[in-house]
Design a protein around this motif. Structure first.
Motif, mmCIF file in Angstrom:
data_model
loop_
_atom_site.group_PDB
_atom_site.id
_atom_site.type_symbol
_atom_site.label_atom_id
_atom_site.label_comp_id
_atom_site.label_asym_id
_atom_site.label_seq_id
_atom_site.Cartn_x
_atom_site.Cartn_y
_atom_site.Cartn_z
ATOM 1 N N THR A 41 0.833 -1.207 0.000
ATOM 2 C CA THR A 41 0.000 0.000 0.000
ATOM 3 C C THR A 41 0.866 1.254 0.000
ATOM 4 O OG1 THR A 41 -1.861 -1.109 1.042
ATOM 5 C CG2 THR A 41 -1.731 1.274 1.350
ATOM 6 N N GLN A 81 -7.103 0.952 -0.524
ATOM 7 C CA GLN A 81 -7.432 -0.353 0.073
ATOM 8 C C GLN A 81 -8.703 -0.294 0.922
ATOM 9 O OE1 GLN A 81 -4.061 -2.006 2.121
ATOM 10 N NE2 GLN A 81 -5.193 -3.744 2.924
ATOM 11 N N ASP A 157 -5.695 -1.148 -5.123
ATOM 12 C CA ASP A 157 -5.132 -1.756 -3.915
ATOM 13 C C ASP A 157 -6.146 -2.749 -3.345
ATOM 14 O OD1 ASP A 157 -3.506 -2.363 -1.805
ATOM 15 O OD2 ASP A 157 -3.381 -0.331 -0.998
ATOM 16 N N GLU A 158 -5.892 -4.023 -3.557
ATOM 17 C CA GLU A 158 -6.771 -5.118 -3.151
ATOM 18 C C GLU A 158 -8.204 -4.952 -3.686
ATOM 19 O OE1 GLU A 158 -6.494 -6.567 0.822
ATOM 20 O OE2 GLU A 158 -4.378 -6.038 1.000
HETATM 21 MG MG LIG Z 1 -2.072 -2.791 1.999
#
Ligand SMILES: [Mg+2]
Ligand SMILES: Nc1ncnc2c1ncn2[C@@H]1O[C@H](COP(=O)(O)OP(=O)(O)OP(=O)(O)O)[C@@H](O)[C@H]1O
Length: 279
Positions: A41, A81, A157-158
């Motif tokens: 991240t 995220q 992010d994810e």
């Molecule tokens: Mg992360």
């Protein structure tokens, strides 16, 4: 194309999240993988101009993220995220509002929002308020925003954390259809394998490997993974399971009744690097 040169990030509490990393990302879809706290991240935030590095440089399509962050923001989009849409907005409005903030005319944003919401499977829920959506659906609103923006570079992010297996595959297809370069982080190794032209592995703020899945799995070629409930010669303990690697041809004679034979995946890179090798 992303170019990173000797990038370091030290947070104010002295945690060093990135340690002098240098690499190039020039493939269509790159997955950044690594354990919790590895620095993924932090890296995405720096590249998408949400966080300043302590030292070193990074360029997104030739633009310096520290010197010219506003120019980077014009050509890149990023899904954080932890992002959640505000409660009283519908997916349709959320995507259109996002596009309008990026300078797209409202009348032009209609079609882009519709296409993106259809791609991620949210079209039927387009007029619900965000607080009426499930966790996975909320996540998809952000994926739809990133897709609709039609940016040169897309950071995710994810993107699929919390999504059910069906939704995940739906989002994979949407990610593949993005025209620009995509850099995503994931904890799902099957996702990295399904999507990536390139994989960047981070551990404790350092790059420990980069390449396509085939290259990264080369050390395992001809091997299968054996999962046992008991300790074996040269096995790795993961939870309550002992994992060992043997030649495919020898697997059947090696395994016991309770053992499971599986093909190797990117997971095995982490397993073999780490935890409790007992011989
Ligand atoms: Mg992360
Ligand atoms: N604002 C902050 N202040 C201090 N330390 C931080 C901050 N943000 C992150 N860190 C630390 O930096 C390191 C890397 O964190 P980062 O969020 O980049 O990891 P990650 O790879 O994204 O992990 P995860 O898979 O859990 O999302 C961790 O040790 C984390 O505690």
């Amino acid at each position: 194309m992303i170019k990173v040169n000797k990038l370091t990030k030290r947070y104010s509490d002295k945690t060093i999240a990135l340690k002098n990393v240098s690499f190039k990302l020039d493939k269509k879809i790159t997955s950044v993988i690594g354990r919790n706290g590895a620095g993924k991240t932090t890296l995405i935030k720096i590249l998408s101009t949400q966080l300043a590095p302590t030292s070193g440089s990074a360029f997104v399509n030739g633009i310096d993220v520290v010197e010219n962050p506003n120019q980077v923001r014009k050509i890149a989009v990023s899904i954080p995220q932890e992002a959640k849409p505000i409660d009283y907005i519908t997916p349709f409005d959320a995507v259109r509002l996002y596009l309008s903030a990026r300078g797209v005319w409202l009348h032009e944003s209609k079609k882009a929002a519709e296409d993106a919401l259809k791609k991620v499977g949210l079209w039927d829920a387009r007029n619900k308020l965000a607080y009426e959506l499930s966790g996975g659906m909320k996540r998809k609103v952000f994926v739809a925003m990133a897709i609709a923006a039609d940016a040169e570079v897309v950071f995710l992010d994810e993107p699929t954390t919390g999504l059910d297996p069906f939704s995940r595959v739906e989002v994979w297809a949407a990610i593949k259809a993005i025209k620009g370069q995509v850099i995503l982080t994931t904890h799902y190794m099957e996702e990295a394998q399904a999507l990536s032209d390139d994989v960047l592995m981070i551990e404790s703020g350092k790059i420990i490997a980069q390449g396509n899945v085939k290259q990264l799995l080369k050390p395992f070629s001809g091997l299968v993974r054996i999962e046992s409930q008991k300790k074996r010669h040269k096995s790795y303990k993961v939870g309550n399971t002992w994992i060992s690697y043997v030649k495919k041809a020898e697997a059947n004679s090696f395994v016991g009744k309770e053992d499971i034979i599986k093909p190797v995946t990117l997971d095995d890179l982490f397993i073999r690097r780490g935890v409790n090798l007992e011989s």
